[in-house]
Design a protein around this motif. Structure first.
Motif, short mmCIF file in Angstrom:
data_model
loop_
_atom_site.label_atom_id
_atom_site.label_comp_id
_atom_site.label_asym_id
_atom_site.label_seq_id
_atom_site.Cartn_x
_atom_site.Cartn_y
_atom_site.Cartn_z
N ILE A 207 9.97 46.12 10.53
CA ILE A 207 8.92 45.50 9.73
C ILE A 207 7.67 45.16 10.61
O ILE A 207 6.61 44.94 10.13
N TRP A 208 8.01 45.11 11.88
CA TRP A 208 6.67 44.54 12.73
C TRP A 208 6.25 45.84 13.51
O TRP A 208 5.25 45.81 14.39
N CYS A 209 6.67 46.83 13.06
CA CYS A 209 6.33 48.42 13.96
C CYS A 209 4.88 48.30 14.37
O CYS A 209 3.91 48.13 13.44
N GLN A 210 4.63 48.42 15.61
CA GLN A 210 3.50 48.59 16.09
C GLN A 210 2.64 49.87 16.01
O GLN A 210 1.56 49.80 16.11
N ASN A 211 3.43 50.79 15.72
CA ASN A 211 2.84 52.21 15.58
C ASN A 211 3.19 53.03 14.32
O ASN A 211 3.86 53.99 14.30
N PHE B 57 4.40 40.80 20.10
CA PHE B 57 4.11 41.22 18.75
C PHE B 57 2.65 41.07 18.57
O PHE B 57 2.09 40.19 18.95
N HIS B 58 1.83 41.98 18.00
CA HIS B 58 0.42 41.72 17.62
C HIS B 58 0.27 42.28 16.23
O HIS B 58 0.99 43.31 15.58
N ASP B 59 -0.47 41.78 15.43
CA ASP B 59 -0.83 42.23 13.97
C ASP B 59 -1.23 43.33 13.86
O ASP B 59 -2.30 43.72 14.49
N VAL C 70 9.08 39.28 18.45
CA VAL C 70 8.47 38.93 17.17
C VAL C 70 8.57 37.61 16.83
O VAL C 70 10.14 37.07 16.61
N PRO C 71 7.58 36.74 16.59
CA PRO C 71 8.10 35.25 16.27
C PRO C 71 9.04 35.01 15.07
O PRO C 71 9.00 35.72 14.08
N ILE D 177 4.37 37.00 9.19
CA ILE D 177 3.75 36.31 10.45
C ILE D 177 2.61 37.12 10.91
O ILE D 177 2.75 38.46 11.26
N HIS D 178 1.43 36.53 11.43
CA HIS D 178 0.32 37.48 11.88
C HIS D 178 -0.03 37.07 13.20
O HIS D 178 -0.83 37.82 13.96
N GLU D 179 0.68 35.86 13.86
CA GLU D 179 -0.03 35.81 15.25
C GLU D 179 1.07 35.99 16.27
O GLU D 179 2.28 35.96 15.86
N PRO D 180 0.74 36.21 17.53
CA PRO D 180 1.60 36.79 18.52
C PRO D 180 2.32 35.35 18.76
O PRO D 180 1.75 34.26 18.56
N PRO D 181 3.51 35.40 19.52
CA PRO D 181 4.20 34.41 20.04
C PRO D 181 3.29 33.56 21.01
O PRO D 181 2.54 34.33 21.57
N ASN D 182 3.46 32.27 21.04
CA ASN D 182 2.12 31.59 22.07
C ASN D 182 2.98 31.66 23.62
O ASN D 182 4.03 32.04 23.84
#
Ligand code: SF4
Ligand code: SF4
Length: 305
Positions: A34-38, A258-260, A227-228, A276-281
């Motif tokens: 669900i977080w696929c960056q490409n 992860f990046h949104d 991915v947070p 979730i739209h923020e990367p891990p801190n």
């Protein structure tokens, strides 16, 4: 002549394997993380994309389309009827701003090799090579195999970025011509893996275990998307550390925060279900990195300064 379908060739990359690299992004993937960056690599066929922020509302695309597949809604943004669009590209030609594009094109092994060969001097001077990414490169196994074989004949170092989701026969067959596997491990618990990626991880873990028996551990780098709350949970990280320790030969791990990428999904008309739209801190990333370092792994943070 075997043809493949690719959506990008990136030159002078420095993260996806040693030295200066040319990255071939291949289309098609059997997973649906669900977080696929490409997301442009998920579908095996070409896709029309539209970046609304580049649009100047000239409506040239609407006039150009022979299928009447584009209309503008009341907010003057595009509605593309993807059922009737046949990827003719006429709207892309007419768009004055580059807001529209076709993602994905067919290419023969011969033409791709010619493209790769242009960069041999950079590979030679940096001990670099070519990296096949995606999408999932193993999804186009025959095309990948033939291209890898040609690369070997030319003495070009090869790497593949893979989810490991393929038959064992395919992985064993191509492994003869792969110098480096950048192998994703996302989630160890099978049901959680299925929930967030759409598939079981049994095949992936079994393939990794047999790959470790057949190639040198240093020729496999494990990549973990952070991915947070999904992949970066304490439980999952501990499970991955335990798995890698049990495999014995693995030496190196890449952590990929992860990046949104909402805009990419929107441009392709694909649903984006990440909440979730923020990367891990930074603290979280450091904590996870230390977990692997404590067990003797070399760890690189991908895309983090
Ligand atoms: S690619 Fe062709 S068919 Fe599809 S929207 Fe553009 S002009 Fe119409
Ligand atoms: S041609 Fe390009 S700039 Fe003009 S309306 Fe269509 S997408 Fe927008």
């Amino acid at each position: 002549m075997i043809k493949g379908i690719i959506f990008n060739i990136q030159k002078f990359a420095i993260y996806d394997g040693p030295g200066i690299r040319t990255i071939i992004f291949m289309k098609g993937c059997p997973l649906r993380c669900i977080w696929c960056q490409n997301p442009e690599g998920l579908m095996p066929h070409p896709q029309l994309c539209c970046y609304e922020r580049l649009c100047i509302h000239c409506h040239a695309c609407i006039q150009a389309c022979p299928k009447n597949a584009i209309i503008h809604n009341v907010e003057d943004t595009h509605i593309i009827n993807r059922e009737i669009c046949d990827m003719c590209g006429e709207c892309v030609e007419e768009c004055p701003t580059g807001a529209l594009g076709i993602i994905g094109k067919e290419i023969t092994v011969k033409d791709l090799i010619e493209e790769i060969q242009r960069d041999i001097k950079y590979f030679d001077s940096s001990e670099g090579g070519v990296t096949f990414s995606g999408g999932e490169p193993l999804f186009q196994a025959e095309f990948l195999y033939e291209t890898l074989k040609e690369c070997r004949e030319l003495g070009i170092h090869t790497a593949i970025e893979t989810s490991g989701y393929s038959s064992q026969e395919v992985i064993q067959k191509i492994s003869k011509y792969v110098n480096l596997f950048l192998y994703d491990i996302k989630i160890v618990d099978e049901e959680t893996h299925r929930k967030y990626t759409g598939v079981s991880n049994r095949l992936i873990l079994n393939n990794l275990r047999s790959l470790v028996l057949n190639v040198r551990g240093k020729d496999i780098i494990i990549r973990i998307p952070l991915v947070p709350t999904i992949t970066d949970s304490n439980q999952n990280i501990n499970n991955i550390v335990g798995l890698l320790v049990s495999l014995k030969d693995i030496e190196e791990v890449h952590l990929l925060p992860f990046h949104d990428v909402y805009e990419k999904y929107k441009s392709l008309g694909m649903p984006y279900t990440m909440t979730i739209h923020e990367p891990p801190n930074d603290d979280r990333i450091r904590y996870i990195k230390d977990k692997f370092v404590e067990q003797g792994f070399t760890v690189s943070l991908w895309g983090v300064k």
